[in-house]
Write an enzyme that holds these catalytic residues in place. Structure first.
Site, mmCIF file in Angstrom:
data_model
loop_
_atom_site.group_PDB
_atom_site.id
_atom_site.type_symbol
_atom_site.label_atom_id
_atom_site.label_comp_id
_atom_site.label_asym_id
_atom_site.label_seq_id
_atom_site.Cartn_x
_atom_site.Cartn_y
_atom_site.Cartn_z
ATOM 1 N N ASN A 164 0.854 -1.183 0.000
ATOM 2 C CA ASN A 164 0.000 0.000 0.000
ATOM 3 C C ASN A 164 0.894 1.239 0.000
ATOM 4 O O ASN A 164 1.486 1.577 1.015
ATOM 5 C CB ASN A 164 -0.900 -0.038 1.249
ATOM 6 C CG ASN A 164 -1.790 1.182 1.356
ATOM 7 O OD1 ASN A 164 -1.839 2.003 0.439
ATOM 8 N ND2 ASN A 164 -2.477 1.300 2.471
ATOM 9 N N LYS A 196 0.033 4.252 -0.222
ATOM 10 C CA LYS A 196 -0.627 5.414 0.402
ATOM 11 C C LYS A 196 -0.445 6.653 -0.500
ATOM 12 O O LYS A 196 -0.417 6.491 -1.717
ATOM 13 C CB LYS A 196 -0.120 5.616 1.828
ATOM 14 C CG LYS A 196 -0.221 4.302 2.637
ATOM 15 C CD LYS A 196 0.013 4.466 4.107
ATOM 16 C CE LYS A 196 -0.126 3.093 4.792
ATOM 17 N NZ LYS A 196 0.018 3.179 6.241
ATOM 18 N N HIS A 252 -9.374 1.084 5.036
ATOM 19 C CA HIS A 252 -8.079 1.258 5.707
ATOM 20 C C HIS A 252 -8.253 2.181 6.914
ATOM 21 O O HIS A 252 -9.064 3.115 6.883
ATOM 22 C CB HIS A 252 -7.062 1.851 4.727
ATOM 23 C CG HIS A 252 -5.676 1.800 5.270
ATOM 24 N ND1 HIS A 252 -5.212 2.738 6.168
ATOM 25 C CD2 HIS A 252 -4.679 0.906 5.102
ATOM 26 C CE1 HIS A 252 -3.972 2.424 6.503
ATOM 27 N NE2 HIS A 252 -3.620 1.317 5.878
ATOM 28 N N GLU A 303 -6.652 4.583 7.970
ATOM 29 C CA GLU A 303 -6.482 6.014 7.685
ATOM 30 C C GLU A 303 -7.751 6.591 7.053
ATOM 31 O O GLU A 303 -8.096 7.743 7.286
ATOM 32 C CB GLU A 303 -5.245 6.228 6.789
ATOM 33 C CG GLU A 303 -3.971 5.970 7.587
ATOM 34 C CD GLU A 303 -2.820 5.381 6.794
ATOM 35 O OE1 GLU A 303 -2.831 5.443 5.559
ATOM 36 O OE2 GLU A 303 -1.901 4.822 7.444
ATOM 37 N N GLU A 331 -5.228 -4.952 10.528
ATOM 38 C CA GLU A 331 -4.171 -3.968 10.751
ATOM 39 C C GLU A 331 -4.421 -3.254 12.073
ATOM 40 O O GLU A 331 -5.201 -2.284 12.116
ATOM 41 C CB GLU A 331 -4.154 -2.941 9.614
ATOM 42 C CG GLU A 331 -3.877 -3.537 8.249
ATOM 43 C CD GLU A 331 -3.311 -2.498 7.285
ATOM 44 O OE1 GLU A 331 -2.183 -2.695 6.826
ATOM 45 O OE2 GLU A 331 -3.984 -1.494 7.025
ATOM 46 N N GLY A 377 2.760 2.199 10.798
ATOM 47 C CA GLY A 377 3.698 3.304 10.648
ATOM 48 C C GLY A 377 4.404 3.680 11.929
ATOM 49 O O GLY A 377 5.058 4.712 12.002
ATOM 50 N N SER A 436 3.780 -2.277 10.232
ATOM 51 C CA SER A 436 5.226 -2.316 10.430
ATOM 52 C C SER A 436 5.863 -3.652 10.055
ATOM 53 O O SER A 436 6.801 -4.102 10.716
ATOM 54 C CB SER A 436 5.580 -1.928 11.876
ATOM 55 O OG SER A 436 5.149 -0.606 12.142
HETATM 56 P P1 13P Z 1 3.265 0.276 7.654
HETATM 57 O O1 13P Z 1 3.764 -1.008 7.043
HETATM 58 O O2 13P Z 1 3.983 1.484 7.169
HETATM 59 O O3 13P Z 1 3.173 0.177 9.147
HETATM 60 O O4 13P Z 1 1.744 0.457 7.117
HETATM 61 C C1 13P Z 1 0.866 -0.595 7.213
HETATM 62 C C2 13P Z 1 -0.347 -0.232 6.453
HETATM 63 O O5 13P Z 1 -1.089 0.654 6.832
HETATM 64 C C3 13P Z 1 -0.615 -0.953 5.200
HETATM 65 O O6 13P Z 1 -1.889 -0.671 4.715
#
Ligand code: 13P
Length: 251
Positions: free
Chosen positions: A9, A11, A94, A96, A166, A172, A212
């Protein structure tokens, strides 16, 4: 046999020239054939990514879509628009999107329906926040996200669904769920689906872990029996790291 999947992803990262560069690098990597590899660039790169990867075995997914088929929804993109540029997978829900764009379980239920109607595969994301885990209500939160967002679908439509657990506190942050925490939740998710639908559906749905994941921890997480792959954020922006994560699983 459920599919092994590793999805990157991106983003809101990579303009067109950065995307071209990253995709070119990715195509040079030797990726395990045992794993379905997917990348999720921003909307503006989807058409290019599809064209660039169509001779490869790498799939392309969108990061989001609107639930309506068309109309006066300024700034939004529909399922059929995705299909028109070759995309037949979409990430929905997601954390976010839930946190910054107000996406609720009810809205996501509509998006899931729209994706299924358009014959897309939905990578449905969910996961608890840190406070939920501290208070010991992480299983309840996940169960509610699943039941309100997804459990209205017809049993025959589960082949359109990939799940991505997740935990928000691991996204992150550099803090990963331990392989044991991931396995415990993935097993709970599978049991919840078995109870609501059937053992067969529960056994066939792929459940990805996200939060992560890095080359250094991927093999251990993917080694757990109910973890069928990963949804990778930061590490998917580096072709070598992403390939190492894919190959941690497939080899
Ligand atoms: P990270 O791998 O940067 O923690 O992000 C995970 C994520 O949100 C994948 O959709």
């Amino acid at each position: 046999m459920r599919r092994k999947i590793v999805a990157g992803n991106w983003k809101m990262n990579c303009d067109l020239s950065e995307a071209e560069h990253l995709l070119a690098e990715l195509k040079r990597e030797n990726l395990s054939k045992e794993v379905s590899v997917i990348v999720a660039p921003p909307f503006t790169n989807l058409h290019h990514a599809f064209e660039s990867l169509k001779e490869s075995e790498i799939f392309v997914t969108a990061q989001n879509m609107h639930q309506a088929t068309s109309g006066a929804y300024t700034g939004e993109v529909s399922a059929s628009m995705l299909r028109s540029v070759g995309i037949n997978i979409v990430i929905l829900g997601h954390s976010e999107r839930r946190a910054y764009f107000g996406e609720t379980n009810a809205l996501l239920a509509e998006k899931v329906d729209a994706a299924i109607t358009a014959n897309l595969t939905a990578i449905f994301c969910f996961g608890e926040e840190l406070e939920d885990r501290k208070q010991g209500r992480h299983f309840d939160v996940v169960k509610t996200q699943l039941s309100e967002g997804l459990f209205h679908i017809d049993p025959s439509k589960w082949s359109h669904i990939v799940l991505a657990y997740e935990p928000v506190w691991a996204i992150g942050t550099g803090e990963t769920a331990t392989p044991e925490q991931a396995q415990e939740m993935h097993q709970f998710i599978r049991e919840t689906i078995a109870t609501a639908f059937s053992k067969t559906i529960a056994n066939e749905v792929s459940i990805l872990y996200g939060g992560s994941v890095k080359p250094a921890n991927a093999a251990e997480i993917f080694g757990k029996p109910d973890v069928d792959g990963g949804l990778i954020g930061g590490a998917s922006l580096n072709a070598k790291d992403f390939a190492a994560i894919v190959n941690a699983f497939g080899n």
